[in-house]
Motif scaffolding. Structure first.
Motif, short mmCIF file in Angstrom:
data_model
loop_
_atom_site.label_atom_id
_atom_site.label_comp_id
_atom_site.label_asym_id
_atom_site.label_seq_id
_atom_site.Cartn_x
_atom_site.Cartn_y
_atom_site.Cartn_z
N ASN A 58 0.73 -1.16 0.07
CA ASN A 58 -0.18 -0.27 -0.09
C ASN A 58 1.05 1.29 0.11
N TYR A 59 0.49 2.39 -0.89
CA TYR A 59 1.36 3.49 -0.82
C TYR A 59 0.39 4.51 -0.51
N GLY A 60 0.91 5.56 0.03
CA GLY A 60 0.39 7.06 0.31
C GLY A 60 0.21 7.65 -1.14
N ASP A 61 -0.85 8.29 -1.29
CA ASP A 61 -1.21 9.02 -2.67
C ASP A 61 -0.07 9.85 -3.29
N SER A 62 0.68 10.57 -2.24
CA SER A 62 1.54 11.63 -2.76
C SER A 62 3.00 10.93 -3.24
N VAL A 63 3.23 9.71 -2.98
CA VAL A 63 4.53 8.89 -3.45
C VAL A 63 4.07 7.90 -4.24
N LYS A 64 3.00 7.69 -4.91
CA LYS A 64 2.71 6.57 -6.02
C LYS A 64 3.53 6.87 -7.11
N GLY A 65 3.94 5.92 -7.68
CA GLY A 65 4.74 5.89 -8.94
C GLY A 65 6.40 6.72 -8.66
N ARG A 66 6.47 6.86 -7.46
CA ARG A 66 7.78 7.59 -7.45
C ARG A 66 8.82 6.66 -6.24
N PHE A 67 7.93 6.23 -5.27
CA PHE A 67 8.47 5.19 -4.26
C PHE A 67 8.28 3.69 -4.29
#
Length: 122
Positions: A58-67
């Motif tokens: 699960n990723y936080g919205d602000s880091v999706k695609g980068r982390f």
């Protein structure tokens, strides 16, 4: 006593990359949900990413695609690869180990590392 030890923080320019590592002592790692959280000055601690014992993520919205979060059970370690870093990613990053029983939603443990500073600045 179980300990979580983070490493890999530092100063990086915008657009750069960093890789955080967290190693746990004891024998809880394989059964734990491992997560990375961050807290910027004046803000609440927020979830960055988590990975369950079954590998679901699960990723936080602000880091999706980068982390990208990953885990290595053999090394009792969890990693956070951070790419395309932005100044707003600046925060203290904390490693977390948590276990909740699915049958009754009872929390067995919720452990934190000491944190590692990530600063994104030119």
């Amino acid at each position: 006593q179980v300990q979580l030890v983070e490493s890999g923080g530092g100063l990086v320019q915008p657009g750069g990359s960093l890789r955080l590592s967290c190693t746990t002592s004891g024998n809880i790692f394989s059964m734990s949900t491992m997560g990375w959280y961050r807290q910027a000055p004046g803000k609440q601690r927020e979830l960055v990413a988590s990975i369950n014992s079954d590998g679901s993520i699960n990723y936080g919205d602000s880091v999706k695609g980068r982390f990208t979060i990953s885990r290595d059970n053999a090394k009792s370690s969890v990693y956070l690869q951070m790419n395309s870093l932005k100044p707003e990613d600046t925060a203290v990053y904390y490693c977390n180990a948590r276990k909740v029983l699915r049958i009754n939603n009872k929390e067995i443990y919720n452990l934190w590392g000491q944190g590692t500073q990530v600063t994104v600045s030119s």
